[in-house]
Design an enzyme around this catalytic site. Structure first.
Site, PDB file in Angstrom:
ATOM      1  N   HIS A 169       0.845  -1.202   0.000  1.00  0.00           N
ATOM      2  CA  HIS A 169       0.000   0.000   0.000  1.00  0.00           C
ATOM      3  C   HIS A 169       0.877   1.249   0.000  1.00  0.00           C
ATOM      4  O   HIS A 169       0.657   2.178  -0.786  1.00  0.00           O
ATOM      5  CB  HIS A 169      -0.921  -0.037   1.230  1.00  0.00           C
ATOM      6  CG  HIS A 169      -1.736   1.197   1.467  1.00  0.00           C
ATOM      7  ND1 HIS A 169      -3.092   1.263   1.210  1.00  0.00           N
ATOM      8  CD2 HIS A 169      -1.391   2.414   1.937  1.00  0.00           C
ATOM      9  CE1 HIS A 169      -3.534   2.481   1.513  1.00  0.00           C
ATOM     10  NE2 HIS A 169      -2.520   3.203   1.969  1.00  0.00           N
ATOM     11  N   GLU A 170       1.877   1.269   0.869  1.00  0.00           N
ATOM     12  CA  GLU A 170       2.733   2.465   0.963  1.00  0.00           C
ATOM     13  C   GLU A 170       3.569   2.644  -0.302  1.00  0.00           C
ATOM     14  O   GLU A 170       3.726   3.764  -0.788  1.00  0.00           O
ATOM     15  CB  GLU A 170       3.626   2.386   2.205  1.00  0.00           C
ATOM     16  CG  GLU A 170       2.874   2.319   3.531  1.00  0.00           C
ATOM     17  CD  GLU A 170       1.863   3.440   3.731  1.00  0.00           C
ATOM     18  OE1 GLU A 170       1.917   4.452   3.015  1.00  0.00           O
ATOM     19  OE2 GLU A 170       0.987   3.288   4.599  1.00  0.00           O
ATOM     20  N   GLU A 197      -5.937   6.579  -1.698  1.00  0.00           N
ATOM     21  CA  GLU A 197      -5.932   5.418  -0.803  1.00  0.00           C
ATOM     22  C   GLU A 197      -6.473   4.169  -1.498  1.00  0.00           C
ATOM     23  O   GLU A 197      -5.980   3.065  -1.262  1.00  0.00           O
ATOM     24  CB  GLU A 197      -6.755   5.720   0.455  1.00  0.00           C
ATOM     25  CG  GLU A 197      -6.193   6.858   1.293  1.00  0.00           C
ATOM     26  CD  GLU A 197      -4.783   6.596   1.802  1.00  0.00           C
ATOM     27  OE1 GLU A 197      -4.416   5.416   1.955  1.00  0.00           O
ATOM     28  OE2 GLU A 197      -4.054   7.576   2.020  1.00  0.00           O
ATOM     29  N   ASP A 247      -4.622   0.717  -1.969  1.00  0.00           N
ATOM     30  CA  ASP A 247      -5.137  -0.578  -1.506  1.00  0.00           C
ATOM     31  C   ASP A 247      -5.103  -1.616  -2.631  1.00  0.00           C
ATOM     32  O   ASP A 247      -4.664  -2.757  -2.427  1.00  0.00           O
ATOM     33  CB  ASP A 247      -6.584  -0.435  -0.999  1.00  0.00           C
ATOM     34  CG  ASP A 247      -6.646   0.168   0.402  1.00  0.00           C
ATOM     35  OD1 ASP A 247      -5.614   0.209   1.095  1.00  0.00           O
ATOM     36  OD2 ASP A 247      -7.757   0.593   0.805  1.00  0.00           O
ATOM     37  N   HIS A 253       1.495   4.228  -2.916  1.00  0.00           N
ATOM     38  CA  HIS A 253       1.259   5.675  -2.789  1.00  0.00           C
ATOM     39  C   HIS A 253       2.242   6.479  -3.649  1.00  0.00           C
ATOM     40  O   HIS A 253       1.926   7.578  -4.108  1.00  0.00           O
ATOM     41  CB  HIS A 253       1.386   6.119  -1.329  1.00  0.00           C
ATOM     42  CG  HIS A 253       0.080   6.091  -0.591  1.00  0.00           C
ATOM     43  ND1 HIS A 253      -1.086   6.606  -1.127  1.00  0.00           N
ATOM     44  CD2 HIS A 253      -0.240   5.633   0.643  1.00  0.00           C
ATOM     45  CE1 HIS A 253      -2.071   6.445  -0.241  1.00  0.00           C
ATOM     46  NE2 HIS A 253      -1.582   5.857   0.834  1.00  0.00           N
TER      47      HIS A 253
HETATM   48 ZN   LIG Z   1      -2.490   5.227   2.448  1.00  0.00          ZN
END
Ligand SMILES: [Zn+2]
Length: 666
Positions: free
Chosen positions: A504-505, A565, A569, A508
């Site tokens: 997830h990070e 986000e 995900d 980003h």
């Molecule tokens: Zn996030």
């Protein structure tokens, strides 16, 4: 900086799952009683994986949301409670982390002294406003009170320059409202109007408790004007539109009637260029006009509001009634120790220091490092196989991916704040001292180079983040625990949980905003026009998908607010899945509890989102939180993954995109 509400983990992934005598431990990595087998996994994966959990875990009265995430946070709070009691009872050298935290906590826990003092320490601040004779003087006072944490219509702070990530820049922008978002003022449905009325009453109540009188309607009208002038949260997400360099005189020209120059002069920043994140806000404010008396009352309200948690019980209770009960649905106030613990946020690095020394097994650092590299490798593989991106842009994406750095557990060096003054006397004075200290420290950075080793979060925090300006992913010790990282769990569960968080990070860095930054953390375009257009088409589809979700009847998710986000995900779980496949290679992995290893990757992800939430919490969340509600972080994410469909043998399902219509971005 994007704080992820996500988590991370890993440990002895290889040896755990290869050890034949660990079956009992392995099976506990996802307790079967958490399932709701009345629902089919393909129809509603969130309910399927959390129905039993949700039944068994009602929301405590002091919480607005309760999930595995919150339970881990609760564990950490209990640990810190003991730690804080210990340092509050001891004698430590002045300026040490133990002395600062111990004395702050002792002063906060001293309810007798706090109630005896009442609001008397606030009086000098309020009297000072009475002596003001012009708007210019008031803005000078607002600049002085900025150091005491009082919010104002003008905001100024120093952070990394988004177009020169080695240097700092002075950012300015909008602010100064007491409700959580401009939408709370602008909506005119019955429920919103009820909240607006409750807010005006709250202003009057707090003024009364402080022994002064404030015209709540006039103050509300001023805040309404600020709200009406503000850019929306969705608009504020746009990194390019937030970057507007200008001189202070150019800024002042946008809004001649607000004494911006005087405000900046008082901060000692008169000769600086600024980066204005919301020039529209200042232009729009120019058309609004309020009397000096209204401005003064407005500032008094924010002085009181900013002190509501550090004085007597009466203010704290009134503040709880509005901000927690009315706005977020929380029935019951937290006990004092938790409220005081919540007030130590400015000492986050120091609290993290005590926590990491005591509770973070050092060997976890290396294990998680390996996991991060596994996820990076999986991302390389995903870039290679993308069909919508040209080789030219892929090459640039690989350069950015290779340049990612990471921080795991806790900082290599601890922040020195030994010249901060904290004693056991007044909690209010301590809070003001801290605010002044850290505000001055922030503004002083303007002439210093960026220290890339700094952390944006305490080591005890159960969270993770990607900082596009450093092009780094960060995983504090607080999140490197079950259910995120579980050394006793099988590899598939860990890849789904902490692997999903790491992914997830990473993602980003390639979401709709993160993708605007290059490998060195500068806002710069590295895309061909055609690839950017294709990417925008895909992300728009994802935004539309999430905007169609309803968390409560009539309460929609905002697919544009949550876009970054949701991309993270989808990317994160996809990366976690392929990182697991890389780990597995040609190994034969037996099912556990009737679930194949591939299914367990998805169980690992779903497990960290098991949760219940109050209606008021969800209403607040969809307006203010860039993260989607938990159910969509699970069901919305898997709906786009053919890998999920295959793992669970879904023909079709209520939650799934029709075959071939899945959105694949990374
Ligand atoms: Zn996030």
């Amino acid at each position: 900086m994007k704080k992820l509400f996500a988590l991370l983990i890993l440990g002895c992934i290889v040896s755990c799952s290869q050890s034949p005598n660990q079956t009992a431990q392995l099976s506990s990595a996802f307790p079967l009683e958490h399932l709701d087998t009345n629902v089919h996994a393909c129809d509603d994966f969130f309910q399927y994986t959390s129905g039993g959990w949700r039944e068994a875990n009602p929301i405590p009265e002091t919480e607005v949301r309760w999930g595995e995430f919150n339970k881990l946070r609760e564990t950490n709070k209990q640990r810190l409670k003991d730690l804080f009691n210990e340092v509050a009872a001891g004698a430590y050298s002045k300026g040490s982390d133990e002395q600062l935290i111990g004395d702050l906590v002792a002063s906060g826990m001293d309810s007798v002294a706090r109630n005896e003092r009442g609001t008397s320490e606030l009086t000098p601040f309020l009297v000072e406003v009475d002596g003001i004779n012009s708007l210019e003087e008031l803005f000078v006072l607002m600049a002085q009170n900025k150091f005491y944490g009082v919010s104002a219509p003008v905001n100024a702070y120093v952070r990394t320059d988004a177009k020169n990530s080695k240097a700092h820049a002075l950012y300015v922008g909008q602010g100064g409202i007491g409700l959580p978002d401009r939408e709370y003022y602008l909506r005119n449905d019955e429920e919103s109007m009820g909240i607006q009325e409750a807010y005006r009453n709250h202003i009057a109540t707090m003024a009364e408790l402080t022994g002064i009188s404030i015209d709540e309607n006039a103050v509300y009208a001023l805040e309404y004007a600020l709200a009406e002038s503000m850019k929306s949260r969705v608009e504020m997400r746009d990194a390019e539109k937030r970057y507007n360099p200008m001189t202070i005189s150019e800024w002042q020209e946008l809004c001649p009637s607000l004494p911006i120059t005087q405000y900046m002069n008082e901060l000692g920043l008169q000769d600086r260029g600024v980066i204005n994140s919301a020039p529209e806000y200042f232009s729009r404010m120019e058309s609004k006009e309020f009397s000096l008396e209204t401005w003064k009352q407005y500032h008094k309200w924010h002085i009181i509001r900013g002190a509501s948690g550090s004085l007597n019980d009466a203010l704290e209770i009134a503040s709880f009634e509005f901000y927690q009960k009315t706005l977020r649905g929380k029935p019951k106030m937290n006990p004092r120790w938790k409220r005081v613990q919540g007030s130590t946020g400015m000492l986050g690095q120091q609290v993290g220091h005590l926590y990491a020394d005591r509770f973070f097994p050092k060997e976890h650092k290396e294990e998680v490092e390996q996991m991060v590299e596994d996820l990076r490798e999986a991302f390389r593989g995903r870039i290679d196989q993308l069909t919508w991106m040209s080789n030219e842009t892929k090459e640039k994406a690989r350069i950015k991916l290779d340049a990612f750095t990471y921080k795991i557990g806790y900082p290599n060096k601890w922040e020195d704040v030994s010249d901060l003054e904290i004693d056991r006397e007044s909690f209010f004075a301590n809070m003001k001292n801290m605010s002044k200290y850290f505000t001055a420290k922030n503004l002083a950075k303007i002439d210093e180079p960026v220290d890339k080793s700094e952390w944006g979060m305490g080591a005890h925090i159960v969270n993770a983040y990607y900082n596009p300006l450093n092009n780094e992913v960060v995983f504090p010790a607080g999140i490197l625990q079950p259910p995120f990282y579980n050394p006793k769990a099988d590899a598939a569960i860990n890849y789904g949980a902490i692997g999903g968080v790491i992914g997830h990070e990473f993602s980003h860095g390639f979401d709709d905003q993160g993708s605007k930054y290059g490998p060195d953390g500068n806002l710069e375009n590295w895309w061909t026009a055609q690839d950017k257009a294709r990417f925008d088409t895909l992300t728009k589809q994802l935004a539309d998908q999430y905007s169609s979700y309803e968390v409560l009847p009539g309460v929609q998710v905002n697919g544009r607010l949550t876009l970054g986000e949701n991309i993270a995900d989808l990317g994160g779980l996809t990366l976690a899945y392929y990182a697991y496949k890389n780990w597995k290679g040609t190994k034969d992995v037996e099912p556990i509890d009737g679930f194949t290893d591939e299914q367990r990757v998805f169980l690992g992800w779903a497990q960290v989102w098991q949760s219940n939430g109050r209606d008021e919490y969800f209403k607040n969340q969809v307006t203010t939180d860039p993260h989607s509600p938990a159910q969509f972080r699970v069901s919305g994410t898997v709906s786009n993954m053919p890998e999920f469909r295959n793992a669970f043998g879904c023909e079709d399902g209520d939650n799934l995109k029709p075959l071939g219509e899945e959105i694949t971005i990374w």
